[in-house]
Design a protein around this motif. Structure first.
Motif, PDB file in Angstrom:
ATOM      1  N   ARG A  60       0.812  -1.219   0.000  1.00 45.96           N
ATOM      2  CA  ARG A  60       0.000   0.000   0.000  1.00 45.96           C
ATOM      3  C   ARG A  60       0.844   1.267   0.000  1.00 45.96           C
ATOM      4  NH1 ARG A  60      -2.499   1.312   3.974  1.00 45.96           N
ATOM      5  NH2 ARG A  60      -4.030   2.602   2.877  1.00 45.96           N
ATOM      6  N   GLN A  97     -11.421   9.845  -4.164  1.00 45.92           N
ATOM      7  CA  GLN A  97     -12.603   9.046  -4.511  1.00 45.92           C
ATOM      8  C   GLN A  97     -13.240   9.530  -5.809  1.00 45.92           C
ATOM      9  OE1 GLN A  97     -14.845   9.498  -0.910  1.00 45.92           O
ATOM     10  NE2 GLN A  97     -13.762   7.839   0.157  1.00 45.92           N
ATOM     11  N   LEU A 105      -9.134  12.860   0.672  1.00 47.24           N
ATOM     12  CA  LEU A 105      -9.817  11.581   0.487  1.00 47.24           C
ATOM     13  C   LEU A 105     -10.981  11.724  -0.489  1.00 47.24           C
ATOM     14  CD1 LEU A 105      -9.814   8.633   1.452  1.00 47.24           C
ATOM     15  CD2 LEU A 105     -11.428   9.301   3.247  1.00 47.24           C
ATOM     16  N   ALA A 136      -4.960   3.312  -2.254  1.00 51.73           N
ATOM     17  CA  ALA A 136      -6.258   3.021  -1.638  1.00 51.73           C
ATOM     18  C   ALA A 136      -6.315   3.508  -0.196  1.00 51.73           C
ATOM     19  CB  ALA A 136      -6.563   1.523  -1.710  1.00 51.73           C
ATOM     20  N   THR A 163      -7.303   4.979   3.481  1.00 52.71           N
ATOM     21  CA  THR A 163      -8.473   4.894   4.363  1.00 52.71           C
ATOM     22  C   THR A 163      -8.266   5.830   5.543  1.00 52.71           C
ATOM     23  OG1 THR A 163      -7.520   3.088   5.656  1.00 52.71           O
ATOM     24  CG2 THR A 163      -8.788   2.479   3.688  1.00 52.71           C
ATOM     25  N   GLU A 164      -9.187   5.804   6.480  1.00 52.69           N
ATOM     26  CA  GLU A 164      -9.076   6.631   7.680  1.00 52.69           C
ATOM     27  C   GLU A 164      -7.824   6.285   8.485  1.00 52.69           C
ATOM     28  OE1 GLU A 164     -10.809   9.143   8.950  1.00 52.69           O
ATOM     29  OE2 GLU A 164     -12.171   9.285   7.241  1.00 52.69           O
ATOM     30  N   ASN A 165      -7.324   5.056   8.342  1.00 52.31           N
ATOM     31  CA  ASN A 165      -6.121   4.653   9.083  1.00 52.31           C
ATOM     32  C   ASN A 165      -4.869   5.365   8.590  1.00 52.31           C
ATOM     33  OD1 ASN A 165      -7.610   2.860  10.644  1.00 52.31           O
ATOM     34  ND2 ASN A 165      -7.313   1.178   9.196  1.00 52.31           N
ATOM     35  N   ASP A 166      -4.942   5.981   7.413  1.00 50.01           N
ATOM     36  CA  ASP A 166      -3.792   6.692   6.865  1.00 50.01           C
ATOM     37  C   ASP A 166      -3.753   8.151   7.288  1.00 50.01           C
ATOM     38  OD1 ASP A 166      -2.747   4.485   5.336  1.00 50.01           O
ATOM     39  OD2 ASP A 166      -4.503   4.724   4.052  1.00 50.01           O
TER      40      ASP A 166
END
Length: 679
Positions: free
Chosen positions: A558, A613, A609, A574, A576-579
């Motif tokens: 990733r 998208q 983000l 890709a 996500t909120e974890n990034d």
């Protein structure tokens, strides 16, 4: 909460403001626990309040302990405390102080004298406060104070008067200064050794003298053992310096220098000494310099740097030996190649030596004549040869500084005044430079790299020649040579850019490249985020790494760090909120670490983000849009009374619906024309 303690006092912590608390107590012995006491009255914690000061103002407090052994230093300032709920004036207040530690709160002090709380409306100023002492000696001391909080109706304050009283019982006060002074610091002289004194200060404005400050604590005029004062002098480099040595010092002690008790100054600090050096002292540096210990203001000293000191020490620091060419000539069987005439002070203890570019000549009576009385130095050669050519330097040391003079012995040929050297600019350019002198219109200067002639810029007027490399690569390593020549002869200068010298170049270049790096920026793509940092250019010698929340980012599925000629980047696929978090780029030039970071969180992360998208949706839509993959032929032969089959291929997700047109008009399916669509 049920806690057993061995003291009748117990401190409570972490209570919340605005809430009420009740307390009760039980006694414990070896036979058991008693019944609980009656609950206390509700106690509510609110905003800290102190009565007796000015309403709706914030104050800070400092305290110190007083005992037979002496007084401690003042504590640090308390946090600001809001004073409120005062009556309209005319009320008297008293104060008490409690001491507290982890065990509990001690008994209160005796109440202070009654303090009348009323607003000042007088034309004269209020009283100065916070009197402190520095540089206490057997016949003098320095007193400092804070300006009054109230300037009076006819302010501003125009000056101060310092008053002195002997002993702790005397009510007689004597003015120390004849006229009011503008500063908030004053040196009191003429004290009697061993006598105790109290001091107070009065402020003046246009209306006259205001009320005096509270008397200071009792101070004794005596010089403590091992007391040191600031010393002034000239160091080995000819620079003027101020030095202060402290005898009582701890690990936490630091030297605090200031000018005129206001401007803080940085100085060199040793184990027990601090030195303030003036690299180029001027009249702007004149003034009062003070130093004290951060944890013990009783250890302090001051020095007034006057114009007389500047003139005297500047002359002393410039007493470096002066050399002057005396000329050469033939003497006996040989030739006097160069001579120097020395001018110095009578106290000079000098030694001299000669050196050439190839070797050093030691002073020996047989080869060199050195007359210290006249300052004449001569070198005698029995026979001159080609090996004697070169630069001869006379060096002189007078105990504090050195001076020298260089005489070149050549056959009137062009020679290098500055040999090949290199530097790296702020624009990350690599420049090799040299300078020739004694040139003529026929003089040429050629550069060679590993034996191959290479172009360079040469200004014959100044003799300066440079070669600039915009971007350093491995091919810059090697042997550089510059040759200056004409009909009279030639001179050669060489530079080896190999091994340690080449590594030194790469290290300095890496540092400049890292310093040229801009901020970390973000670019959204259809597959994720791309974080990048632009710089002049990137070289592989500079070690780089990306970090996310203090953890290093490696080559993961990733995440993918990378670089180009002018960018360092890391791609996050890709996301996500974890990034969400802080991304840091570290650049190490083999000596220092340089960092650039970007906090990707909050609204910035949400916007990035959302943009990712949208780009992803556009890419997916473009990929799945209906399109003809194989169209109709350009020309078709039609035979009469025969069937014609036209075929085309299309793709899309979902399967596209096909329409046929002839002469831009739709063709309906039916009769002799049939439409068929197969997946």
């Amino acid at each position: 909460m049920d806690i057993t303690v061995g003291s009748p006092r117990f401190p409570m912590f972490n209570l919340q403001k605005g809430k009420s608390y009740c307390f009760r107590v039980r006694s414990v012995i070896k036979f058991g626990v008693s019944e609980s006491s009656e609950p206390s009255l509700p106690i509510s914690l609110g905003q800290p309040q102190v009565h007796g000061l000015k309403s709706k103002k914030e104050y800070v407090f400092r305290v110190k302990s007083v005992g037979r052994a002496g007084n401690s230093t003042y504590s640090n300032e308390s946090p600001p405390i809001l004073v409120c709920n005062l009556d309209g004036g005319g009320q008297y207040y008293q104060f008490r102080v409690f001491a507290a530690n982890v065990v509990g709160v001690g008994k209160p002090s005796e109440p202070s004298e009654a303090f009348l709380c009323e607003e000042w409306t007088m034309p004269e100023p209020g009283c100065p406060y916070d009197l402190e002492f520095r540089e206490v000696r057997h016949n003098s001391l320095v007193v400092l104070w804070a300006v009054p909080l109230y300037e009076g109706q006819q302010g501003p304050i125009t000056g101060y008067l310092v008053e002195l009283s002997e002993g702790d019982q005397s009510q007689s006060w004597t003015a120390v200064n004849e006229k009011p002074i503008a500063d908030t610091v004053f040196k009191v002289s003429g004290l009697q050794s061993g006598q105790t004194y109290r001091l107070r200060v009065c402020a003046f404005n246009k209306a006259g003298m205001g009320i005096p400050s509270l008397p200071s604590e009792l101070i004794r005029a005596q010089t403590q053992p091992d007391t040191r004062d600031i010393e002034i002098g000239v160091d080995n480099d000819g620079f003027i310096f101020l030095a202060f040595e402290a005898t009582e010092i701890t690990e936490k002690s630091t030297f605090v220098w200031s000018k005129n008790y206001k401007e803080a100054i940085e100085a060199t600090i040793g184990t027990a000494m601090s030195i303030l050096t003036f690299t180029n002292a001027t009249k702007e540096d004149l003034g009062l310099y003070t130093v004290e210990m951060s944890d013990n203001s009783d250890i302090s000293s001051s020095f007034t740097f006057a114009a007389e000191d500047l003139e005297r020490l500047t002359e002393l620091g410039s007493d470096s030996p002066a050399l002057q060419v005396a000329g050469g000539g033939v003497r006996g069987k040989g030739a006097c190649v160069s001579g120097c005439r020395l001018r110095a002070r009578a106290t000079l203890q000098s030694s001299a030596s000669f050196s050439t570019t190839e070797r050093s000549l030691v002073l020996q009576p047989i080869k060199i004549n050195f007359d210290k009385a006249s300052g004449l130095i001569e070198i005698l050669f029995d026979q001159l040869s080609k090996e004697d050519e070169g630069s001869y330097t006379a060096q002189l040391c007078d105990g504090r500084a050195k001076n020298q003079f260089t005489q070149v012995l050549v056959d009137e040929r062009p020679y290098f005044l500055e040999f090949l050297s290199w530097t790296v600019t702020e624009d990350c350019e690599f420049i090799i430079k040299c300078k020739v002198t004694n040139v003529s219109k026929d003089t040429t200067l050629k550069w060679f790299k590993d034996g191959v002639e290479t172009p360079a810029v040469y200004d014959q007027q100044t003799g300066v020649s440079t070669m600039t490399v915009q971007q350093v690569t491995k091919k810059e390593a090697g042997h550089c040579k510059a040759v200056a020549s004409d009909g009279r002869g030639q001179d050669v200068s060489t530079l080896e850019l190999l091994h340690e010298e080449y590594d030194k170049l790469l290290q300095l270049l890496s540092k400049q490249c890292a310093l040229s790096a801009g901020p970390v920026r973000i670019q959204c793509t259809a597959v994720g985020f791309k974080l990048y940092c632009s710089l002049k250019y990137y070289i592989s010698y500079m070690k780089t790494s990306w970090h996310f929340k203090e953890s290093r980012i490696g080559q993961l599925e990733r995440c993918k760090p990378g670089s180009s000629m002018q960018k360092l980047r890391v791609e996050v696929f890709a996301p996500t909120e974890n990034d969400k978090g802080k991304y840091t780029l570290e650049m190490f030039d083999d000596q220092e670490k340089h960092t650039r970071s970007l906090g990707l969180s909050g609204q910035a992360f949400a916007d990035a983000l959302l943009k990712y998208q949208r780009l992803k949706q556009v890419t997916v839509a473009a990929k799945n849009r209906a399109k003809v993959t194989k169209g109709l032929p350009d020309v078709v032969a039609i035979m009469e009374s025969k069937s014609l089959c036209l075929t085309c291929f299309a793709d899309g997700d979902h399967a596209p619906e096909m329409f046929w047109l002839r002469n831009d008009k739709g063709i309906a399916s039916g009769g002799p024309v049939q439409h068929r669509q197969r997946e």
